[in-house]
Write an enzyme that holds these catalytic residues in place. Structure first.
Site, PDB file in Angstrom:
ATOM      1  N   HIS A 180      54.857 -53.891 -91.218  1.00 21.32           N
ATOM      2  CA  HIS A 180      56.031 -53.011 -91.196  1.00 21.32           C
ATOM      3  C   HIS A 180      55.652 -51.607 -91.693  1.00 21.32           C
ATOM      4  CE1 HIS A 180      58.963 -55.926 -90.021  1.00 21.32           C
ATOM      5  NE2 HIS A 180      58.883 -56.648 -91.118  1.00 21.32           N
ATOM      6  N   HIS A 228      52.639 -59.455 -93.253  1.00 23.96           N
ATOM      7  CA  HIS A 228      53.927 -59.187 -92.588  1.00 23.96           C
ATOM      8  C   HIS A 228      54.500 -57.844 -93.039  1.00 23.96           C
ATOM      9  CE1 HIS A 228      58.060 -60.383 -91.114  1.00 23.96           C
ATOM     10  NE2 HIS A 228      58.381 -59.487 -92.041  1.00 23.96           N
ATOM     11  N   GLU A 229      54.572 -57.638 -94.348  1.00 26.83           N
ATOM     12  CA  GLU A 229      55.142 -56.402 -94.870  1.00 26.83           C
ATOM     13  C   GLU A 229      54.230 -55.206 -94.629  1.00 26.83           C
ATOM     14  OE1 GLU A 229      58.155 -56.152 -95.756  1.00 26.83           O
ATOM     15  OE2 GLU A 229      58.550 -58.305 -95.718  1.00 26.83           O
TER      16      GLU A 229
END
Length: 218
Positions: free
Chosen positions: A30, A26-27
């Protein structure tokens, strides 16, 4: 997750590994989106990686295990580097949510495959009446799917500093953005509200989404 630990420690351990990987992905999504749109900040800080140790937040991980939703260390983004700004802000904000949704679907399909492979073993594992390799994998995949779905929906909330607030911000007039960015410093207020006043309605929404999601896939 605590219930899973009591029911089957091995399934809990596997689910935790899957969730640690999910948070890292997820990170990293980003960070990758920010880099592709011109912001090198996260990459320079070593956040463009799948190493969970670079991304996990102790409190956010603990809450994920205890109450079913939490967070990782936010990837630093410098909006001044994003080109084009609006599209970059939208892409960076939605990247992690898309990853969580894809993982939720992938893990749900894994449960469905394991069910078709051995329905009795999966059924017994879910009822806590038997332990088998197929059952353990199905339990771990189910919890990983469920929490990835929760993370995606939770992050869609338009509350700073959650991703949903920046998705909304990317669509609002540019004259509002300095004020909206200034709200980031009050993130602790948002989390306090989420853990208290907003927790019942958020739980109700998450429960409804989970029922619809698993009703469709399983």
């Amino acid at each position: 997750m605590i219930g899973l630990f009591q029911q089957d420690p091995l399934a809990f351990f596997l689910a935790f590994l899957l969730l640690a990987f999910s948070l890292a992905l997820h990170e990293a999504a980003h960070a990758y989106a920010a880099w592709r749109f011109g912001d090198p900040t996260a990459r320079r800080l070593g956040r463009l990686t799948l190493n969970p140790l670079k991304h996990l937040d102790p409190l956010g991980t603990l809450l994920l295990l205890l109450v079913g939703f939490g967070w990782a260390k936010p990837v630093p983004v410098n909006p001044a580097f994003l080109r084009p700004y609006r599209l970059g802000l939208f892409a960076v904000s939605v990247a992690g949510i898309v990853v969580n949704l894809l993982l939720a679907v992938l893990f749900a399909l894994s449960v469905r495959f394991l069910w078709q492979l051995s329905p009795l073993e999966v059924l017994l594992a879910f009822r806590g009446e038997g332990v088998s390799p197929v059952g353990v994998l199905a339990l771990a995949a189910f919890f990983a799917s469920s929490i990835n779905l929760v993370l995606a929906v939770f992050n869609l909330l338009p509350i700073p500093p959650l991703d949903g607030s920046k998705i909304l911000q990317s669509l609002l007039p540019l004259s509002w953005h300095p004020f909206l960015w200034s709200l980031e410093r009050y993130a602790w207020v948002s989390f306090l509200l989420i853990l208290t006043v907003l927790q019942p309605p958020i739980r109700a929404v998450l429960r409804a989404v989970r029922e619809a999601f698993f009703g469709f896939f399983l």
